[in-house]
Design a protein around this motif. Structure first.
Motif, short mmCIF file in Angstrom:
data_model
loop_
_atom_site.label_atom_id
_atom_site.label_comp_id
_atom_site.label_asym_id
_atom_site.label_seq_id
_atom_site.Cartn_x
_atom_site.Cartn_y
_atom_site.Cartn_z
N UNK A 4 0.86 -1.18 0.00
CA UNK A 4 0.00 0.00 0.00
C UNK A 4 0.89 1.23 0.00
N UNK A 5 0.71 2.09 -0.98
CA UNK A 5 1.56 3.27 -1.12
C UNK A 5 0.69 4.52 -1.16
N UNK A 6 0.77 5.29 -0.07
CA UNK A 6 0.00 6.52 0.04
C UNK A 6 0.82 7.70 -0.48
N UNK A 7 0.12 8.69 -1.04
CA UNK A 7 0.79 9.89 -1.56
C UNK A 7 -0.18 11.04 -1.59
N UNK A 8 0.36 12.24 -1.79
CA UNK A 8 -0.46 13.41 -2.00
C UNK A 8 -0.63 14.33 -0.81
N UNK A 18 -7.30 19.15 -0.24
CA UNK A 18 -6.19 18.28 -0.59
C UNK A 18 -6.77 16.93 -0.99
N UNK A 19 -6.14 16.25 -1.93
CA UNK A 19 -6.54 14.89 -2.28
C UNK A 19 -5.36 13.96 -2.09
N UNK A 81 -10.66 12.79 -1.00
CA UNK A 81 -10.74 14.23 -1.26
C UNK A 81 -11.14 14.91 0.04
N UNK A 82 -10.30 15.84 0.48
CA UNK A 82 -10.51 16.51 1.76
C UNK A 82 -10.74 17.99 1.51
N UNK A 83 -11.91 18.47 1.88
CA UNK A 83 -12.27 19.88 1.73
C UNK A 83 -12.51 20.51 3.10
#
Length: 122
Positions: A4-8, A18-19, A81-83
């Motif tokens: 599992x590779x998280x990014x962004x 931010x997404x 997706x974080x608003x």
């Protein structure tokens, strides 16, 4: 084995967006429910959002209405997706496959990725 590779992640001002993404390999992605967790300094890892294999979604009360989880089964990738971000959203964000049991979701794998740091600050 599963990877599992998280990014962004990154630094964003309060009220910003931010997404983050998580690319999974080593699993039959399309049959798994997937989830995002987050861990703030000195706190336990908390479940933030779930998207089922049928693309139904569920959110913690703290992010409901602000965050949106989605998935692209062709790319083996899940997104968050974080608003309207708040300072209290500051944490390391992780993804994992999850299993549903007795009314709750639990990580399907013991191994986690490195996570992606999200910092909300002015």
């Amino acid at each position: 084995q599963v990877q599992l590779v998280e990014s962004g992640g990154g630094l964003v001002q309060p009220g910003g967006s931010l997404r983050v993404s998580c690319a999974a390999s080593g699993i039959m992605f399309n049959i798994y429910h997937m989830a995002w967790y987050r861990q703030a300094p000195g706190k336990e890892r908390d479940l933030v959002a779930v998207i089922t294999s049928a693309h139904a979604t569920k959110y913690s009360d703290s992010v409901k209405g602000r965050f949106t989880i989605s998935r692209d089964d062709a790319k083996n990738t899940v997104y968050l997706q974080m608003n309207s971000l708040k300072p209290e959203d500051t944490a390391v964000y992780y993804c994992n496959a999850v299993r549903f049991h007795s009314g709750n979701y639990y990580p399907a794998y013991d191994s986690w990725g490195q996570g992606t740091q999200v910092t909300v600050s002015s």
